[in-house]
Design an enzyme around this catalytic site. Structure first.
Site, short mmCIF file in Angstrom:
data_model
loop_
_atom_site.label_atom_id
_atom_site.label_comp_id
_atom_site.label_asym_id
_atom_site.label_seq_id
_atom_site.Cartn_x
_atom_site.Cartn_y
_atom_site.Cartn_z
N HIS A 31 1.08 -1.43 0.09
CA HIS A 31 0.35 -0.25 -0.37
C HIS A 31 0.53 1.21 -0.35
CE1 HIS A 31 -3.24 2.41 0.20
NE2 HIS A 31 -4.63 0.95 1.02
N TYR A 46 -13.36 4.31 10.53
CA TYR A 46 -13.00 5.21 9.35
C TYR A 46 -12.79 4.86 8.24
CZ TYR A 46 -8.21 5.97 6.67
OH TYR A 46 -7.15 6.39 6.03
N SER A 98 -12.30 5.16 4.12
CA SER A 98 -10.98 6.31 3.32
C SER A 98 -12.08 6.94 1.98
CB SER A 98 -10.04 5.22 2.98
OG SER A 98 -10.62 4.00 2.12
N THR A 110 -5.33 9.84 0.23
CA THR A 110 -6.01 9.53 0.25
C THR A 110 -6.95 10.64 1.40
OG1 THR A 110 -5.43 7.92 2.13
CG2 THR A 110 -6.15 7.15 -0.22
#
Length: 639
Positions: free
Chosen positions: A353, A467, A469, A480
């Site tokens: 990532h 959360y 994104s 992001t």
């Protein structure tokens, strides 16, 4: 048409398409990611804290926030803005965000690498492992070549595709200079997206180093890395002139690898890529010093990693486990991505990532799926080329000393224990989806998020840090931003449904849902426009630490720590190419919630560790969705 020259039948086999608008046409003129106003950030931060705190806690957090806003926060903000003005070629989040990923010492496995699995090929006979591996690899190479030649259609978000996603618009816009082309697209309500991450899809890897890893790319390398049964194979897929190997030759080499009956290595190297990053960095140093530099160079520089698994997929839960972590021996988690194909032709991508976000990987998956199903390079009738694969394919041999063998054994033990503790649970809600929700004028994403809040309240009787994104790829070097779906609105609505049902009429409940939808819509829009608060506060903290300042009191508030301990980590995607996506929880007492809202159904894929019960959470999610849908349909519901 100009630009179509040389697009012979032979040439067309090398590319996905030839866009008349060059791939990077808009990149120069993309707008810059805005640094939000500090007062807006503080207001948004306090709005997100409100549902998580009692009155006394909130008062304390509010005091700290306002002191920060007037004092050290203001100074840091002004420094950040000044720094941003001096770095107009990038965004203020780029440096801190790369650092956040690359300095993290936890394994990339489960903590960072997500997966997205492909839909099966609509033609069943094409889901054979050898055929699909060949077709997808050819399409992936076509993607790479199309991108590098500048022929890949630029990534554009069309709000009004009838006007902007047309040949006539493209013919005009390509003559508008790159320095102003973005404005031309903006005039017709089209938003070009940042494509600066795309080059790292190929020939790239994350290299473990003490304290901070490095991203490495070698675009000159011409070989593919194939993993099977824990063994590593490489062969060239691009020739000296930059042309792709014939698909029948690629097929022959894959067939050779699939029929190789070499035993699995006693000490499979793949496990090392799932280790703590410092541990792995030291072991890698040992590997290099022990005569493996050349073999590692082959792994690092390969186009990508193709993992061929020797078993079929049983169901979606099994699929999630295989794509998220597999057996550990047949993956190289540091590669920019692993394309995983199982015995029954089920395919998916597990990606590292730090280098990029879902937008780039999803575009790659969409193109590869479309190309490999609509223009497959080989068919079930195709014969592999009669080439000597034993000469073309090199099996990598790693020289291991006792310390390395012990390191691999320990990595395997850790891997097995971690994976053993991970649960995956999946549901499909079949009673409605996007169509009905839009008809009722509520946001489908808001309803999915509300159901998640309601479920957690029902199960654990609390509202926790959540959360979601959101991509900021509409800006140059955007990454992001966080949407904070837990709000005073979702809390009020969830409590009404879960605890006070008898006190509310159906109309009142409908009103509460609409409130949530409106607020969530606003948060989503703010985040997509770079007007969230998380990245801004993160960058101010990063700046303070990089200047050697004492960490401001604001950041030492327990409430700040709690807001960033995301018990509910959520992400959504819908694509014609993808059947399922998922990721691990980001904290040991959290849920990783991947979800999709389709036209007439909704799917949830939830990961958890023993501290949480994912099965019960999804039962509560299902119940919440039933209640929300019934209320929207005007039905009275019982508790």
């Amino acid at each position: 048409a100009p630009g179509r020259r040389g697009y012979s039948s032979a040439g067309s086999a090398e590319f996905l398409h030839r866009s008349i608008v060059p791939t990077m046409h808009y990149q120069k003129s993309l707008p810059r990611l805005p640094v939000p106003k500090l007062e807006d950030t503080i207001t948004r931060y306090l709005n997100a804290q409100k549902p998580l705190l009692n009155d006394d806690q909130f008062r304390k957090t509010e005091e700290l926030a306002h002191a920060f806003e007037k004092g050290i926060g203001r100074e840091l903000h002004e420094q950040l803005v000044a720094q941003d003005n001096q770095n107009k070629h990038t965004s203020y989040i780029t440096g801190p965000w790369f650092d956040m990923y690359l300095k993290a010492r936890e394994p990339v496995l489960l903590n960072f690498n997500p997966f997205m699995s492909f839909n099966p090929d609509p033609k069943p006979e094409y889901n054979d492992q050898l055929i699909r591996a060949t077709n997808m690899t050819v399409s992936a190479i076509r993607f790479m070549k199309t991108f590098r030649a500048g022929y890949l259609e630029p990534e554009v978000f069309h709000l009004n595709p009838e006007k902007s996603d047309t040949e006539i618009f493209k013919k005009i816009i390509r003559f508008v200079p790159s320095s102003i082309s973005w404005f031309g697209a903006y005039m017709v309500n089209a938003y070009p997206l940042d494509m600066s991450q795309y080059f790292r899809l190929f020939n790239s890897t994350r290299i473990p180093k003490l304290n901070k890893d490095e991203l490495y790319t070698d675009e000159k390398a011409k070989h593919l890395l194939v993993l099977r049964n824990g063994n590593f194979y490489v062969f060239d897929v691009i020739d000296r002139d930059g042309n792709m190997l014939q698909p029948s030759e690629i097929q022959a080499h894959f067939k050779y690898i699939l029929s190789d009956n070499s035993p699995a290595p006693a000490f499979p190297l793949g496990y090392l890529s799932s280790e703590n990053r410092d541990t792995w960095a030291l072991l890698r140093k040992n590997l290099v010093e022990n005569g493996n530099a050349e073999a590692l160079q082959k792994v690092d520089s390969a186009l990508f990693c193709l993992s061929l698994d020797d078993f079929p997929i049983k169901d979606f839960v099994h699929l999630s486990h295989i794509m998220l972590h597999g057996d550990g021996a047949n993956r190289w988690f540091d590669k920019s991505f692993n394309l995983i194909i199982t015995k029954d032709g089920t395919a998916g991508i597990n990606f590292e990532h730090s280098w990029g976000d879902g937008v780039a990987v999803l575009r790659f998956q969409n193109e590869v799926f479309k190309d490999s199903t609509k223009r497959p390079a080989i068919s079930p009738q195709s014969q592999p080329a009669s080439v000597d694969s034993s000469r073309a394919v090199q099996k990598l041999d790693f020289k291991l000393n006792d310390a390395l063998k012990a390191g691999i054994t320990k990595a395997k033990q850790k891997f097995d224990a971690t994976v053993e503790s991970l649960s995956v649970n999946i549901i499909q809600f079949q009673e409605g989806g996007k169509e009905l929700l839009k008809q009722k004028k509520v946001s489908p994403d808001a309803v999915a998020q509300l159901a998640i809040q309601m479920a957690f309240l029902r199960q654990y009787d609390q509202t926790v840090a959540t959360y979601e994104s959101c991509s900021t790829a509409a800006f140059k070097h955007g990454r992001t931003e966080t949407i904070r779906p837990a709000s005073v609105h979702t809390k009020k609505c969830s409590e009404a449904f879960v605890k006070e049902l008898s006190k509310h009429s159906t109309e009142e409940l409908q009103k509460l849902i609409v409130e949530c939808s409106k607020y969530h819509g606003r948060l989503t829009k703010e985040a997509a426009m770079g007007q969230g608060f998380d990245r801004h506060l993160f960058s101010l903290r990063y700046l303070a630490l990089s200047k050697g300042l004492a960490l401001p009191d604001f950041y030492q508030d327990q409430a700040y720590a709690r807001l960033n301990h995301n018990i509910l980590s959520t992400s959504t995607l819908v694509s014609p190419a993808v059947q399922l996506g998922g990721f691990g929880p980001v904290v040991s007492d959290g849920f990783g919630v991947g979800y999709q809202v389709q036209d007439d159904w909704m799917g949830f894929n939830v990961s958890s560790y023993p501290a949480r019960n994912g099965e019960e959470f999804l039962q509560c999610t299902h119940k919440s969705l039933e209640d929300i849908f019934n209320v929207l349909k005007g039905k009275k519901i019982g508790s």
